[in-house]
Motif scaffolding. Sequence first.
Motif, short mmCIF file in Angstrom:
data_model
loop_
_atom_site.label_atom_id
_atom_site.label_comp_id
_atom_site.label_asym_id
_atom_site.label_seq_id
_atom_site.Cartn_x
_atom_site.Cartn_y
_atom_site.Cartn_z
N SER A 100 13.11 -23.32 -35.09
CA SER A 100 13.61 -24.12 -36.14
C SER A 100 14.35 -23.38 -37.25
N ALA A 101 15.24 -24.02 -38.06
CA ALA A 101 15.84 -23.54 -39.15
C ALA A 101 15.48 -24.55 -40.33
N SER A 102 14.30 -25.25 -40.35
CA SER A 102 13.83 -25.98 -41.04
C SER A 102 14.64 -27.21 -41.89
N HIS A 103 14.90 -26.92 -43.14
CA HIS A 103 15.85 -28.12 -43.66
C HIS A 103 17.14 -27.55 -43.83
N ILE A 232 15.17 -34.17 -50.45
CA ILE A 232 15.08 -34.18 -51.96
C ILE A 232 16.20 -35.31 -52.36
N VAL A 233 16.00 -35.79 -53.42
CA VAL A 233 16.35 -36.98 -53.85
C VAL A 233 17.94 -37.26 -53.76
N GLU A 234 18.86 -36.13 -53.93
CA GLU A 234 20.20 -36.22 -53.91
C GLU A 234 20.66 -36.49 -52.25
N ASN A 235 19.86 -36.15 -51.36
CA ASN A 235 20.08 -36.46 -50.02
C ASN A 235 19.60 -37.35 -49.34
N LEU A 236 18.81 -38.40 -50.04
CA LEU A 236 18.12 -39.51 -49.48
C LEU A 236 18.70 -41.02 -50.09
N LYS A 237 19.72 -40.91 -50.78
CA LYS A 237 20.27 -42.02 -51.29
C LYS A 237 20.46 -43.16 -50.40
N LEU A 261 7.10 -33.55 -46.43
CA LEU A 261 7.08 -35.31 -46.44
C LEU A 261 7.43 -35.56 -47.89
N ALA A 262 8.63 -36.29 -48.02
CA ALA A 262 8.81 -36.91 -49.47
C ALA A 262 8.59 -38.34 -49.17
N LEU A 263 8.43 -39.02 -50.49
CA LEU A 263 7.89 -40.33 -50.56
C LEU A 263 8.69 -41.35 -51.23
N GLU A 273 8.75 -35.04 -53.43
CA GLU A 273 7.71 -34.19 -52.59
C GLU A 273 6.60 -33.75 -53.46
N GLU A 274 6.81 -33.49 -54.61
CA GLU A 274 5.90 -32.67 -55.26
C GLU A 274 4.27 -33.90 -55.31
N TYR A 275 4.51 -35.09 -55.32
CA TYR A 275 3.58 -35.73 -55.36
C TYR A 275 3.12 -35.92 -54.01
N THR A 276 3.34 -35.46 -53.03
CA THR A 276 2.79 -35.55 -51.63
C THR A 276 1.31 -34.72 -51.63
#
Length: 473
Positions: A100-103, A232-237, A261-263, A273-276
Motif C-alpha cells: 500500500s502507498a496509503s494516501h 483531509i478537508v481540501e480533498n473531500l469537498k 478515518l475522517a468524520l 481526523e484529529e477528532y477521531t
Amino acid sequence: MASPLIISVSGLRGEIGQTLTPEVAMHYVLAYASVLREEYEEGLFVVTRDGRRSGEMLADAIHSALNGIGFSTLDGDVAATPTTGLLIREYEAIGGIQISASHNPRQYNGIKLFSAEGRVIPKLLGEKVLQRYRELENNLNSQKGSSFVQWVDVEKLGERTFIEDTTSFHLRQVLATVDVPQIRNKKFKVLLDSNHGAGGILGRRLLDELGCEVVFLGDEPNGDFEHTPEPIVENLKSVFEKVQKAKVDIGFCQDPDADRLALIDADGNYIGEEYTVALCSKNRLEKLYEMNQPLGNIVINCASSRMSIDIANQFEVDCCRSAVGEANVVDLMIAQNAVFGGEGNGGPIDPKVGFVRDSFVGMANILDAMARRNLSVAQLAAEIPKYSIVKRKITLLLEKVPAVLDGISSHYSNQKQNNLDGLRIDWDNAWVLIRASNTEPIVRVIAEAQTESEANRIADEIETVIHKLVENP
C-alpha cells in the motif's frame, strides 16, 4: 522525473515502474525474511494489498520471493492494513507484508512490514531490515551476490495459499468492543467513502452488523480514486455535498488502506481526523467509568491535538506523548498498558482489537458513543475544547536542521520545550512542533492554538525565525 524511493524503518514507497519495481519489492522482503529467519526456522507470511492496480503485480513478486527461499505465504488479496495485522494473529504467522502507498496518488505503491504480534515492526527490527536491504542492494550492484539469500530446491519451496475469509476475525474483534444492540436500535444512516481503496470490504460488513443504512462511495477496491486520496478537508469537498444530499447521520471517510478515518457531520461539515482519536478515547474512558472499571492512560504522538490531553485531564489519567510514527505510539501504549491511543491523522489504536491504526475501530466507537449518549457526532465534538491546527513545510537541507533547531530553542528559551521528536514548544493553550522529514529536505512546522489565526501567527513566527537563522547562521 520520478520521486526517489522512500525507505523508513517500517516500509518503503516509490513510483511504479520508476523507483518501485517487482525486483525492488523482492529484495526488500528477502531482507526482512532473512532477519526473521534468525529467529524462526519456518513459518507463514501474510501478504495483502490495498486495491491499487499495481498491487497484484507486487504481490506476485513478493509471494515468489518468499516461496523461493522456503517460506509459505497466505494470500489475503485486497485487505485493509489493520486487517493484515489481525490475519497475522489469526493464522499465527511470523510476519506480514501489506502492499500500500496509503494516501499517496495512484502512481505510487509501497510495502509496510508487520511483526508476528500483528503490528507495524518496531524501530530496532526495522533498522536491521533496512541495513540488510542496503547490504543486499550493494552486493547485487557490485555483482558479489548475497550471503543471506538462499534459494531452495523444488522439494523445499514454500506454498502460496489463498485466504477465503479475511474479515470475520477482525469483525468479531471490533464488534466485541461496542454495544451492538444499542447501535442497531438507532438505525443510523451512514455514508462511507472508501474512495475505491480497501476499506469497503470490511466496512460493508461492519456497518451491516451494526444495523446501519449505508450510502457507499467507492466501495469497489480498484484503486481508481474519485478524489485525492488523503482524507483531509481540501480533498473531500465533493463528499461534503453528498453527505448533505443523502441526509445521513454521519459521514465516514477512509484513506486507501483504511487505517485512517475522517468524520463529517450530518450537515456536511468536516469534523476531521484529529477528532477521531479524541472521540474514541473519550468513549472508552466514559464506558470504563460508567462500569466502575479501572481507568487507564491514553497515548498520542507529539504532533496530535491537545484535545486528548483535555480528555485525559477530565478523567484524571495521563495522556502520554510519543514520537511521531505508528510504531512509536504502539511502543508507548504497550509500556503504559494504555486503554486507547492513536495518531491525530485519524488513526485510532484499540489494544482490545490490535496494535495497529484502524478506521473500523473508529467507525464502531463513534457510532457507539452516538448511540450511548443519544447525541449527534457534531454534539459529541462540541463537548471537547476546540483547537485549530496548521501545518507547513519549509525547505531546509538536512545538515542545517540541528543548528536551526538550536537557534529556535534559544529564541524561545523562556518557554517549555522538549526534544522527543524534533523540537516542541508549549504555551498554556498552544504548541508548535518543528521536525525534520525523514525522506525529504524539509522541516515540518505544526502549530495548534485555540483559534486558526493564532495557530497561523505561531507558524508564521517560526517560519520567520527559520529564514533568519538560515540567512544569518
